[in-house]
Design a protein around this motif. Structure first.
Motif, short mmCIF file in Angstrom:
data_model
loop_
_atom_site.label_atom_id
_atom_site.label_comp_id
_atom_site.label_asym_id
_atom_site.label_seq_id
_atom_site.Cartn_x
_atom_site.Cartn_y
_atom_site.Cartn_z
N ASN A 91 -47.00 83.07 24.71
CA ASN A 91 -47.11 84.39 24.07
C ASN A 91 -48.34 84.51 23.17
O ASN A 91 -48.51 85.48 22.45
N ASP A 92 -49.24 83.51 23.22
CA ASP A 92 -50.43 83.51 22.37
C ASP A 92 -51.67 83.26 23.23
O ASP A 92 -52.21 82.17 23.25
N VAL A 93 -52.11 84.28 23.95
CA VAL A 93 -53.24 84.13 24.87
C VAL A 93 -54.48 83.63 24.14
O VAL A 93 -55.24 82.82 24.66
N GLY A 94 -54.72 84.10 22.92
CA GLY A 94 -55.90 83.68 22.16
C GLY A 94 -55.90 82.22 21.78
O GLY A 94 -56.94 81.63 21.53
N GLY A 146 -63.97 71.22 32.44
CA GLY A 146 -64.42 72.42 31.74
C GLY A 146 -63.32 72.89 30.81
O GLY A 146 -62.14 72.89 31.19
N PHE A 147 -63.67 73.28 29.60
CA PHE A 147 -62.70 73.71 28.60
C PHE A 147 -62.96 75.17 28.25
O PHE A 147 -64.08 75.53 27.89
N GLU A 148 -61.93 75.99 28.32
CA GLU A 148 -62.02 77.39 27.91
C GLU A 148 -61.02 77.62 26.79
O GLU A 148 -59.82 77.39 26.96
N VAL A 149 -61.54 78.06 25.65
CA VAL A 149 -60.70 78.28 24.47
C VAL A 149 -61.42 79.26 23.57
O VAL A 149 -62.64 79.45 23.68
N ALA A 150 -60.70 79.89 22.67
CA ALA A 150 -61.31 80.82 21.72
C ALA A 150 -62.43 80.13 20.95
O ALA A 150 -62.36 78.92 20.68
N GLY A 151 -63.47 80.87 20.61
CA GLY A 151 -64.64 80.32 19.95
C GLY A 151 -64.37 79.65 18.61
O GLY A 151 -65.14 78.80 18.18
N ASP A 152 -63.28 80.01 17.95
CA ASP A 152 -62.99 79.42 16.65
C ASP A 152 -62.13 78.16 16.73
O ASP A 152 -61.74 77.60 15.72
N VAL A 153 -61.85 77.70 17.95
CA VAL A 153 -61.05 76.48 18.14
C VAL A 153 -62.00 75.34 18.50
O VAL A 153 -62.66 75.40 19.53
N PRO A 154 -62.08 74.31 17.66
CA PRO A 154 -63.00 73.20 17.96
C PRO A 154 -62.47 72.35 19.11
O PRO A 154 -61.26 72.16 19.25
N VAL A 155 -63.38 71.84 19.93
CA VAL A 155 -63.06 70.91 21.01
C VAL A 155 -63.99 69.71 20.85
O VAL A 155 -65.21 69.88 20.79
N HIS A 156 -63.41 68.52 20.74
CA HIS A 156 -64.19 67.30 20.52
C HIS A 156 -63.74 66.22 21.50
O HIS A 156 -62.58 66.17 21.90
#
Length: 67
Positions: free
Chosen positions: A18-21, A39-49
């Motif tokens: 229920n939280d697409v963002g 490949g990682f797709e996530v909202a711009g404010d979520v860090p990926v390391h």
């Protein structure tokens, strides 16, 4: 640990339905010579390391709070 098998161009989604963002979509882009490109797709404010980078960040954060 959840273990999933995926083929090239298949994906996995992590997050609440229920939280697409807040969803993280991980797609297998290429499998070649024992290496997997993801490949990682996530909202711009979520860090990926990468894991080792995340560990270093945590160590530095802990060292900063102990000093």
């Amino acid at each position: 640990m959840l273990v999933l098998s995926r083929k090239q161009e298949e994906a996995v989604v992590v997050g609440k339905t229920n939280d697409v963002g807040g969803l993280l979509k991980i797609t297998v882009l290429e499998i070649k010579q024992g290496r997997v490109r993801l490949g990682f797709e996530v909202a711009g404010d979520v860090p990926v390391h990468r894991w080792e980078v995340w560990e270093r960040i945590q160590s530095e954060r802990l060292a900063g709070t102990l000093s």
